[in-house]
Design a protein around this motif. Sequence first.
Motif, PDB file in Angstrom:
ATOM      1  N   TYR A  59      -9.707  43.750 -21.947  1.00 14.96           N
ATOM      2  CA  TYR A  59      -8.913  43.248 -23.075  1.00 14.96           C
ATOM      3  C   TYR A  59      -7.495  43.802 -23.028  1.00 14.96           C
ATOM      4  CZ  TYR A  59      -7.415  42.582 -27.910  1.00 14.96           C
ATOM      5  OH  TYR A  59      -6.705  42.253 -29.039  1.00 14.96           O
ATOM      6  N   LEU A  63      -4.066  41.757 -22.622  1.00 15.28           N
ATOM      7  CA  LEU A  63      -3.052  41.854 -23.674  1.00 15.28           C
ATOM      8  C   LEU A  63      -1.699  42.260 -23.093  1.00 15.28           C
ATOM      9  CD1 LEU A  63      -2.916  41.520 -26.764  1.00 15.28           C
ATOM     10  CD2 LEU A  63      -3.300  43.978 -26.966  1.00 15.28           C
ATOM     11  N   THR A  66       0.418  39.456 -21.649  1.00 13.61           N
ATOM     12  CA  THR A  66       0.979  38.427 -22.534  1.00 13.61           C
ATOM     13  C   THR A  66       2.492  38.560 -22.701  1.00 13.61           C
ATOM     14  OG1 THR A  66       0.509  39.800 -24.484  1.00 13.61           O
ATOM     15  CG2 THR A  66      -1.175  38.198 -23.831  1.00 13.61           C
ATOM     16  N   TYR A  70       2.969  41.083 -26.465  1.00 17.54           N
ATOM     17  CA  TYR A  70       2.527  42.479 -26.477  1.00 17.54           C
ATOM     18  C   TYR A  70       3.570  43.353 -27.170  1.00 17.54           C
ATOM     19  CZ  TYR A  70       0.517  46.803 -24.485  1.00 17.54           C
ATOM     20  OH  TYR A  70      -0.053  48.037 -24.310  1.00 17.54           O
TER      21      TYR A  70
END
Length: 252
Positions: A59, A63, A66, A70
Amino acid sequence: MWNKLEQYITDIRFNRWYRYFAIFCRITLAVAFAISGWVKISGERFAAGLSSNHPLGHYFDALLDTGFYYTFIGIGQVIVAILLLIPRTALLGAIASFPILINIFVLTYSLRFEGTRIVTFMLLANLFLLVWDFQRLKPILAFQQRNNELQTNPNYSSTHSFPYVFFTCVLLTLATVIGVNQIMYDIRPGNSPEECRNGCRDSATPKASKQFCDCIYNQGHNLRTCLEEFEKAKAIELGADSKSLPRPSSEK
């Protein structure tokens, strides 16, 4: 009963020990949000020591990829930290941090992260801050306003008596969270391969547990797949153990 609860919430605002506890909760949450937010603004991976094969590591890696989203999350967390530190905006900070902590709470429990206890403590601290400012929240929540002497009398004196019952309940709540977290899962991935394998020693199914750790950290499968394989391996191991037990001799 509701009136008594509301009166209790009003009374605690005039006790310095509750006030100190509210300040402690605000500062603790602010520091946690500031650190987490600054890591994201700096473009670094949160929990850098967590393996990429860990369920939560997947995860965090996604993340981080991104990009400016982020960074956007990090800026939002730093803003929440600032709001919590300023007395006039502390309630706004508590309101803003509540959905963030709910999201982290559900995420960490669903992935069986070892940090679930800390996240639970943070969520409880956030709830206390919302209760602390309940009188200011009442118009937002559409609760009926009522006038009483304690709420309208500006000469209501503060108290300094230590709330033993309240802080005893706080300690019991923390102990309950720790205890429940210890028994709610039959297996966890831990925060590292070593921590996962160390947890296999006291397991009733050590072979299945080691297979689970291998599935997580060496094969890099997702948590759902590894849990399914663990349940199958556990059933086989328990079945083999039951067959190896000596059977009682039949009576003639």
